[in-house]
Design a protein around this motif. Structure first.
Motif, PDB file in Angstrom:
ATOM      1  N   VAL A 336     112.569   8.932  -5.416  1.00 31.99           N
ATOM      2  CA  VAL A 336     113.048   8.432  -4.521  1.00 31.99           C
ATOM      3  C   VAL A 336     114.081   7.259  -4.909  1.00 31.99           C
ATOM      4  CG1 VAL A 336     112.640   6.705  -2.408  1.00 31.99           C
ATOM      5  CG2 VAL A 336     111.091   8.644  -2.976  1.00 31.99           C
ATOM      6  N   VAL A 337     115.376   7.169  -4.694  1.00 33.33           N
ATOM      7  CA  VAL A 337     116.541   6.422  -5.185  1.00 33.33           C
ATOM      8  C   VAL A 337     116.865   5.562  -4.087  1.00 33.33           C
ATOM      9  CG1 VAL A 337     118.475   6.101  -6.344  1.00 33.33           C
ATOM     10  CG2 VAL A 337     117.039   7.843  -6.942  1.00 33.33           C
ATOM     11  N   ASN A 351     126.965   6.499   3.631  1.00 32.10           N
ATOM     12  CA  ASN A 351     126.008   5.375   3.714  1.00 32.10           C
ATOM     13  C   ASN A 351     124.663   5.630   3.598  1.00 32.10           C
ATOM     14  OD1 ASN A 351     128.521   3.938   4.202  1.00 32.10           O
ATOM     15  ND2 ASN A 351     128.265   3.704   6.322  1.00 32.10           N
ATOM     16  N   ALA A 352     124.241   6.697   3.339  1.00 31.40           N
ATOM     17  CA  ALA A 352     122.843   6.937   3.124  1.00 31.40           C
ATOM     18  C   ALA A 352     122.012   6.121   2.338  1.00 31.40           C
ATOM     19  CB  ALA A 352     122.718   8.432   2.650  1.00 31.40           C
ATOM     20  N   PRO A 353     120.908   5.380   3.029  1.00 27.66           N
ATOM     21  CA  PRO A 353     120.485   4.435   1.873  1.00 27.66           C
ATOM     22  C   PRO A 353     119.593   4.848   1.154  1.00 27.66           C
ATOM     23  CG  PRO A 353     120.183   4.069   4.593  1.00 27.66           C
ATOM     24  CD  PRO A 353     120.671   5.368   4.289  1.00 27.66           C
ATOM     25  N   ILE A 354     119.301   6.008   1.184  1.00 23.45           N
ATOM     26  CA  ILE A 354     118.021   6.515   0.395  1.00 23.45           C
ATOM     27  C   ILE A 354     118.345   8.038  -0.162  1.00 23.45           C
ATOM     28  CG2 ILE A 354     115.575   7.212  -0.016  1.00 23.45           C
ATOM     29  CD1 ILE A 354     114.761   5.055   1.830  1.00 23.45           C
ATOM     30  N   GLU A 355     118.296   8.217  -1.333  1.00 23.77           N
ATOM     31  CA  GLU A 355     118.294   9.772  -1.739  1.00 23.77           C
ATOM     32  C   GLU A 355     117.010   9.861  -2.407  1.00 23.77           C
ATOM     33  OE1 GLU A 355     123.199   9.910  -2.382  1.00 23.77           O
ATOM     34  OE2 GLU A 355     121.863   9.836  -4.255  1.00 23.77           O
ATOM     35  N   ILE A 356     116.710  11.091  -2.568  1.00 23.79           N
ATOM     36  CA  ILE A 356     115.469  12.017  -3.288  1.00 23.79           C
ATOM     37  C   ILE A 356     116.119  13.033  -3.954  1.00 23.79           C
ATOM     38  CG2 ILE A 356     113.373  13.302  -2.814  1.00 23.79           C
ATOM     39  CD1 ILE A 356     112.968  11.789  -0.184  1.00 23.79           C
ATOM     40  N   LYS A 357     115.790  12.898  -5.089  1.00 19.71           N
ATOM     41  CA  LYS A 357     116.202  14.023  -6.172  1.00 19.71           C
ATOM     42  C   LYS A 357     115.036  15.010  -6.365  1.00 19.71           C
ATOM     43  CE  LYS A 357     118.898  10.660  -9.018  1.00 19.71           C
ATOM     44  NZ  LYS A 357     119.063  10.153 -10.509  1.00 19.71           N
ATOM     45  N   ILE A 392     118.967  18.935  -7.183  1.00 27.31           N
ATOM     46  CA  ILE A 392     119.666  18.600  -6.177  1.00 27.31           C
ATOM     47  C   ILE A 392     119.295  17.237  -5.259  1.00 27.31           C
ATOM     48  CG2 ILE A 392     119.947  21.201  -5.222  1.00 27.31           C
ATOM     49  CD1 ILE A 392     117.647  20.632  -3.181  1.00 27.31           C
ATOM     50  N   ILE A 393     120.209  16.718  -4.412  1.00 31.87           N
ATOM     51  CA  ILE A 393     120.080  15.561  -3.727  1.00 31.87           C
ATOM     52  C   ILE A 393     119.753  15.785  -2.175  1.00 31.87           C
ATOM     53  CG2 ILE A 393     121.163  13.387  -3.184  1.00 31.87           C
ATOM     54  CD1 ILE A 393     120.683  13.626  -5.874  1.00 31.87           C
ATOM     55  N   LEU A 394     118.509  15.123  -1.950  1.00 35.59           N
ATOM     56  CA  LEU A 394     118.211  15.201  -0.318  1.00 35.59           C
ATOM     57  C   LEU A 394     118.687  13.689   0.415  1.00 35.59           C
ATOM     58  CD1 LEU A 394     114.613  16.683  -0.751  1.00 35.59           C
ATOM     59  CD2 LEU A 394     116.958  17.776  -0.537  1.00 35.59           C
ATOM     60  N   ILE A 395     118.926  13.691   1.376  1.00 40.50           N
ATOM     61  CA  ILE A 395     119.139  12.503   2.250  1.00 40.50           C
ATOM     62  C   ILE A 395     118.719  12.393   3.415  1.00 40.50           C
ATOM     63  CG2 ILE A 395     121.515  12.148   0.958  1.00 40.50           C
ATOM     64  CD1 ILE A 395     122.989  13.137   3.617  1.00 40.50           C
TER      65      ILE A 395
END
Length: 411
Positions: A336-337, A351-357, A392-395
């Motif tokens: 979680v980033v 503007n996605a406040p969080i990304e998950i790798k 990959i990146i999840l938003i």
């Protein structure tokens, strides 16, 4: 259906028999089992249409189901209805309109990789414009209904309670003036970055004449939260497991601060064809797909579907399966980033406040079909050809327009 599902509970107010509340619980369970999708709604592109993630879900269904849940919550006070309300509000609702609220989709798809004018596998099609963003694309009812979503949500953040107290059952930044303890006016300000942040702070203010006031303050602990922490004026009051409403009864003074911490953890849920979704708190996560927006001048049928509408095409691959992870290793595998600064309007790709790798592999045989993601490969199918493992990146689902949110799992 979204409008009518509340009817037994509304009726229950005059005829308080358990069969009416049980009927609504059974209804929600059946919808989840046979038609449910990760955004909190269901396959309902006019008629009910199963749980394949490429079936449509109507914007009108989102705002009407939110209103039904708000009505049910006020009567029953049950945590699961507030959880479901937040699921729709923070996932299904924001993705279905543009930032300026001047264009919207009639149908959204949980797995949505092409937003184009095309006749899809929906129960009804309206010139193929159903997933396009426009003022009249699809059908004009959503243009009339979509604006009720956020205002009614705001109206239902706070509730009076029979014990002359106050309940915060749904969380968002807000301020409320309320009468407690039989007539004393208080103000509570709620400061939070929820649903992206884990901390919710409530600050109490009374008028200058009121030195103190005794009343119960009720707080919802969502089912997904393993252990919440409640502090008053910096001192830990209690720790509470999820799926309950906690009551704090005390003598309050102006300036008192209640802090609720709802630690969020990554978990996965199972869906159509044994596909999986990545969730954290009230937010579902989706593959980040770069978008190419195209404004289309409608010369074919502008009176029916508007002078213009928008198509959105993918600029990056979408046909990924998530690499299988044991249940006890999810926190290690999904990184979680969090962004330091949250935009005033967070519901878009930028503007996605969080990304998950996450680790994933492309599935070459999973291709476009009818301008949609083709039939989803059954998770963990033996012999499924995949590419090499990559990151990959999840938003957050609500920040996406193109997405895969229900993934096949691969080895």
């Amino acid at each position: 259906m979204a409008q009518g599902i509340k009817e037994p509970v509304i009726y229950y107010q005059q005829h308080p028999e358990q069969k009416y509340t049980d009927a609504v619980k059974k209804g929600f369970a059946d919808i989840r089992k046979y038609n449910g999708m990760v955004h909190g709604l269901y396959g309902g592109d006019e008629a009910l249409h199963g749980n394949n993630p490429t079936q449509g879900s109507e914007l009108c269904s989102a705002v009407e189901m939110m209103f039904s849940l708000e009505s049910i919550l006020g009567i029953t006070g049950e945590v699961k209805y507030a959880d479901q309300l937040e699921k729709i509000a923070f996932n299904a609702l924001p993705t279905q309109a543009t930032d300026d609220y001047m264009a919207r989709q009639y149908f959204q798809q949980a797995n949505q990789v092409m937003i184009t004018r095309h006749t899809r596998n929906f129960d009804q099609n309206h010139g193929g414009t159903d997933v396009c963003y426009g003022l009249l694309s699809g059908y004009p009812c959503c243009t009339s209904n979509m604006h009720q979503g956020w205002p009614k949500f705001t109206q239902n953040l706070w509730y009076a309670t029979p014990d002359k107290g106050l309940a915060a059952l749904v969380y968002s930044p807000s301020e409320v003036k309320a009468y407690v303890a039989g007539g004393t006016e208080v103000t509570l300000r709620e400061d939070t970055n929820y649903p992206f942040g884990e901390t919710i702070k409530f600050t109490l203010t009374t008028d200058k004449k009121t030195k103190s006031v005794s009343f119960p303050f009720h707080l919802r602990i969502p089912e997904w939260c393993k252990k919440a922490t409640i502090s008053v004026n910096g001192q830990v009051l209690q720790e509470s497991p999820g799926n309950q409403i906690v009551k704090i009864s005390r003598i309050w003074k102006s300036g008192d601060v209640v802090e609720l911490k709802l630690p969020m953890h990554v978990f996965k849920t199972q869906w159509h064809e044994n596909s999986m979704a990545v969730e954290r708190g009230p937010i579902s996560y989706a593959l980040k797909i770069e978008e190419e927006w195209r404004k289309v001048k409608n010369e074919k049928d502008p009176i029916q579907y508007g002078d213009t509408y928008y198509e959105v095409h993918p600029k990056t691959p979408w046909n990924y399966g998530l690499v299988q992870v044991p249940a006890d290793k999810l926190e290690e595998a999904f990184i979680v980033v969090k962004k330091e600064n949250q935009a005033t309007y967070p519901w878009n790709l930028e503007n996605a406040p969080i990304e998950i790798k996450a680790k994933a592999k492309q599935i070459p045989s999973w291709n476009l079909y009818n301008d949609m993601a083709g039939p989803i490969p059954y998770s963990m199918t033996n012999g499924l050809e995949t590419g090499k493992e990559e990151e990959i990146i999840l938003i957050p689902y609500g920040c996406s327009k193109l997405r895969i949110s229900q993934f096949p799992e691969v080895r």
